[in-house]
Scaffold this motif. Structure first.
Motif, PDB file in Angstrom:
ATOM      1  N   MET A  81       0.850  -1.204   0.000  1.00 24.79           N
ATOM      2  CA  MET A  81       0.000   0.000   0.000  1.00 24.79           C
ATOM      3  C   MET A  81       0.881   1.247   0.000  1.00 24.79           C
ATOM      4  SD  MET A  81      -3.074   0.924   2.642  1.00 24.79           S
ATOM      5  CE  MET A  81      -4.011   2.429   2.491  1.00 24.79           C
ATOM      6  N   SER A  82       0.492   2.250  -0.780  1.00 21.65           N
ATOM      7  CA  SER A  82       1.312   3.450  -0.914  1.00 21.65           C
ATOM      8  C   SER A  82       1.271   4.275   0.368  1.00 21.65           C
ATOM      9  CB  SER A  82       0.807   4.297  -2.086  1.00 21.65           C
ATOM     10  OG  SER A  82      -0.518   4.716  -1.854  1.00 21.65           O
ATOM     11  N   THR A  83       2.352   5.017   0.611  1.00 22.85           N
ATOM     12  CA  THR A  83       2.408   5.926   1.742  1.00 22.85           C
ATOM     13  C   THR A  83       1.478   7.105   1.490  1.00 22.85           C
ATOM     14  OG1 THR A  83       4.719   5.318   2.062  1.00 22.85           O
ATOM     15  CG2 THR A  83       3.960   7.352   3.122  1.00 22.85           C
ATOM     16  N   PRO A  84       0.664   7.511   2.465  1.00 21.27           N
ATOM     17  CA  PRO A  84      -0.210   8.669   2.250  1.00 21.27           C
ATOM     18  C   PRO A  84       0.600   9.930   1.972  1.00 21.27           C
ATOM     19  CG  PRO A  84      -0.910   7.419   4.182  1.00 21.27           C
ATOM     20  CD  PRO A  84       0.415   6.857   3.772  1.00 21.27           C
ATOM     21  N   HIS A  85       0.143  10.695   0.990  1.00 26.27           N
ATOM     22  CA  HIS A  85       0.760  11.995   0.679  1.00 26.27           C
ATOM     23  C   HIS A  85      -0.336  13.046   0.833  1.00 26.27           C
ATOM     24  CE1 HIS A  85       3.419   9.126  -1.482  1.00 26.27           C
ATOM     25  NE2 HIS A  85       4.371   9.937  -1.067  1.00 26.27           N
ATOM     26  N   THR A  86      -0.627  13.402   2.074  1.00 19.56           N
ATOM     27  CA  THR A  86      -1.789  14.244   2.357  1.00 19.56           C
ATOM     28  C   THR A  86      -1.641  15.657   1.814  1.00 19.56           C
ATOM     29  OG1 THR A  86      -0.833  14.742   4.532  1.00 19.56           O
ATOM     30  CG2 THR A  86      -2.426  12.938   4.409  1.00 19.56           C
TER      31      THR A  86
ATOM     32  N   GLU B 150       0.951   2.728 -10.033  1.00 19.67           N
ATOM     33  CA  GLU B 150       1.536   3.228  -8.781  1.00 19.67           C
ATOM     34  C   GLU B 150       3.058   3.275  -8.872  1.00 19.67           C
ATOM     35  OE1 GLU B 150       1.683   1.936  -4.077  1.00 19.67           O
ATOM     36  OE2 GLU B 150      -0.179   1.635  -5.209  1.00 19.67           O
TER      37      GLU B 150
ATOM     38  N   THR C 197       5.274   6.730  -8.833  1.00 17.12           N
ATOM     39  CA  THR C 197       6.298   6.863  -7.793  1.00 17.12           C
ATOM     40  C   THR C 197       7.647   7.203  -8.410  1.00 17.12           C
ATOM     41  OG1 THR C 197       5.125   5.298  -6.382  1.00 17.12           O
ATOM     42  CG2 THR C 197       7.451   5.660  -5.900  1.00 17.12           C
TER      43      THR C 197
ATOM     44  N   ASP D  75       8.787  16.441  -5.132  1.00 17.94           N
ATOM     45  CA  ASP D  75       9.893  16.715  -4.208  1.00 17.94           C
ATOM     46  C   ASP D  75      10.687  17.944  -4.633  1.00 17.94           C
ATOM     47  OD1 ASP D  75       9.176  14.526  -2.710  1.00 17.94           O
ATOM     48  OD2 ASP D  75      10.603  13.164  -3.672  1.00 17.94           O
TER      49      ASP D  75
ATOM     50  N   HIS E 162      -2.185   7.983  -2.907  1.00 20.27           N
ATOM     51  CA  HIS E 162      -2.870   8.222  -1.623  1.00 20.27           C
ATOM     52  C   HIS E 162      -2.854   9.718  -1.290  1.00 20.27           C
ATOM     53  CE1 HIS E 162      -4.100   5.820   2.167  1.00 20.27           C
ATOM     54  NE2 HIS E 162      -4.800   6.933   2.072  1.00 20.27           N
TER      55      HIS E 162
ATOM     56  N   LYS F 191      -9.248   4.331  -0.865  1.00 22.05           N
ATOM     57  CA  LYS F 191      -8.245   4.989  -0.014  1.00 22.05           C
ATOM     58  C   LYS F 191      -8.878   6.050   0.898  1.00 22.05           C
ATOM     59  CE  LYS F 191      -4.806   2.757  -1.959  1.00 22.05           C
ATOM     60  NZ  LYS F 191      -3.814   3.342  -2.866  1.00 22.05           N
TER      61      LYS F 191
END
Length: 486
Positions: free
Chosen positions: A1-6, A183, A187, A195, A239, A296
């Protein structure tokens, strides 16, 4: 599962939000406002308004050997994109040859498109694979144009060819996304841009099918309305903190305001309710858009690029309770009712399986089903291959069908648990002939079929009955809608 990127907000802008230079500048201003909130936008754009249909017309002309007409259509689109580019971007000592570079990109894409149209005309055949290639130019061009316009407005943007990240199967015209591959690609290609505090811009609707050993994939599309789906796929894969669908309406409305001017904006609605409305005719969302967000638990906002200060509609897993029985009423037209009478078999074991196998064979989706002791009635889109379907059904039953029907869908919380609600609905439209009814299969949906010519009257009567005293926590009772579609 992908890391949340809120902090990531995926922003999809529809065709009317990028239809000309003024619209694109409004879009740039909206994206800049998200940057000022320290959010990280990922922008997904549709083709400029009406471009997809125009490209389909060019492809159709080429397919019937009318090369001159196909190239004439392409040339008009080339001029439109070049003119828009000149209104948005300039060359300067500061920016360098930004306009010249953009013009060269546009010319290159249209030269490629023209070669493709000549090839279709020479062969005299338009395949689904070739059609996807032609129609993809709309988003390929708009995303390049928008990226350059953002740069001109000092928004640090980078173009991402959606075909390198939206990876699909080879079901041309309605390709299915490969979620794990997408995904991984996002990524690798998009997160590094975030970034670097850059705004990735990509076209919606388009993807590619990877062939073993090939460096570039074969262009595919996700089906009409697929730009919404692209935004949801990207948001789900990364996410994201939110998905914003920017269109030309103030969100989801209680019904079509072109028919009922008193229609209200729905402030908040559940994922399930929004999905029902999207499937049953509401225009603001592609039906598949909701699923990645549900998986999600990512909130989806439907917003108006022409009225960016409006709060729009928030679609979420747990909206506040609503005092009104219904949230919205949608209508889906151009449907056909097929009556299948099995008097010879009295619905013998296996009969229904045989019936639905025929619809499955033709790839025909069914909207509603009603059964009795010896018959089954179904509703389907009138564009389906009805003569062929009915011919096969006729081998196992007596069949007749009626066109020019419409489905009216009322959506709300726990409809099944509200005593007397059916009586209120049908007494309010006692003057309208109701052909089929579906209630109980879903807690949040009550549907019925009427003649197409009765839709407007039915919507007006139902809205008057159920939205006379709307819950102010759920509905915007301060401002009435302008005449725009749901």
């Amino acid at each position: 599962m992908s890391t949340p990127h809120t902090n990531i907000v995926v922003m999809k802008f529809g065709g009317t939000s990028v239809e000309d230079s003024d619209a694109i500048l409004r879009t740039a201003s909206i994206v800049a406002s998200r940057l000022r909130r320290n959010l990280n936008p990922i922008v997904v754009v549709s083709a400029m308004s009406r471009v997809t249909d125009t490209l389909l017309a060019a492809a159709a002309a080429a397919g019937r050997n009318d090369r001159e007409e196909a190239l004439k259509i392409s040339d008009a689109l080339r001029t439109r994109h070049l003119n828009t580019a000149a209104e948005l971007v300039t060359n300067s000592d500061t920016h360098g040859d930004r306009l010249t570079s953009l013009q060269l990109n546009i010319h290159h894409d249209f030269d490629t498109l023209d070669d493709l149209l000549r090839g279709i005309s020479a062969v005299g055949e338009l395949t689904p694979r070739t059609s996807d290639n032609v129609v993809s130019f709309g988003e390929r061009l708009s995303s390049v144009l928008v990226t350059a316009a953002f740069a001109q407005q000092s928004i640090p943007s980078t173009h991402v060819d959606a075909r390198t990240v939206i990876l699909t199967d080879n079901h041309y015209g309605k390709a299915a996304p490969d979620q794990s591959a997408i995904e991984a690609a996002l990524t690798e290609q998009v997160l590094p841009l975030i970034d670097l505090n850059r705004v990735p811009v990509m076209g919606g609707f388009i993807g590619s099918h990877q062939v073993n050993g090939a460096e570039a994939g074969i262009t595919t599309t996700l089906g009409r309305g697929g730009s919404d789906y692209t935004a949801a796929i990207v948001g789900g894969a990364l996410h994201a903190g939110a998905i914003e669908i920017w269109t030309d309406v103030n969100g989801i409305m209680t019904t079509d305001p072109r028919i009922v001017p008193e229609a209200l904006r729905v402030k908040t609605i559940s994922f399930e309710e929004a999905a029902e409305l999207a499937y049953f005719g509401a225009k603001v969302l592609h039906p598949a858009t909701i699923l990645p967000a549900v998986q999600k638990n990512i909130p989806v906002f439907v917003l108006n690029s022409r009225n960016a200060d409006n709060e729009g509609t928030k679609i979420t897993a747990t909206p506040p309770p609503c005092a009104s029985p219904f949230k919205s009423i949608a209508a889906k037209k151009k449907l056909t009712i097929i009556d299948i009478v099995a008097s010879r078999m009295l619905l013998a074991h296996g009969f229904l399986a045989a019936v639905f196998a025929i619809f499955d064979k033709h790839g025909c989706a069914i909207d509603m089903v009603s059964t009795s002791e010896i018959s089954v009635s179904v509703t389907v889109d009138s564009k389906e291959a009805l003569p062929a379907i009915c011919a096969e059904l006729g081998q196992i039953a007596d069949v007749k069908y009626e066109g020019n029907k419409a489905l009216i869908c009322l959506v709300g919380e726990d409809i099944r648990g509200q005593s007397g609600i059916s009586g209120q609905v049908f007494s309010s439209i006692a003057h309208v002939n109701v052909r089929m009814i579906s209630q109980g299969a879903s807690e949040i949906n009550m549907s019925f079929m009427v003649n197409e010519e009765d839709v407007d009257e039915a919507l007006r009567s139902l809205h008057k009955k159920f939205f006379a005293n709307p819950d102010p926590a759920i509905f915007d009772i301060e401002t009435r809608s302008s005449a725009v579609p749901v």
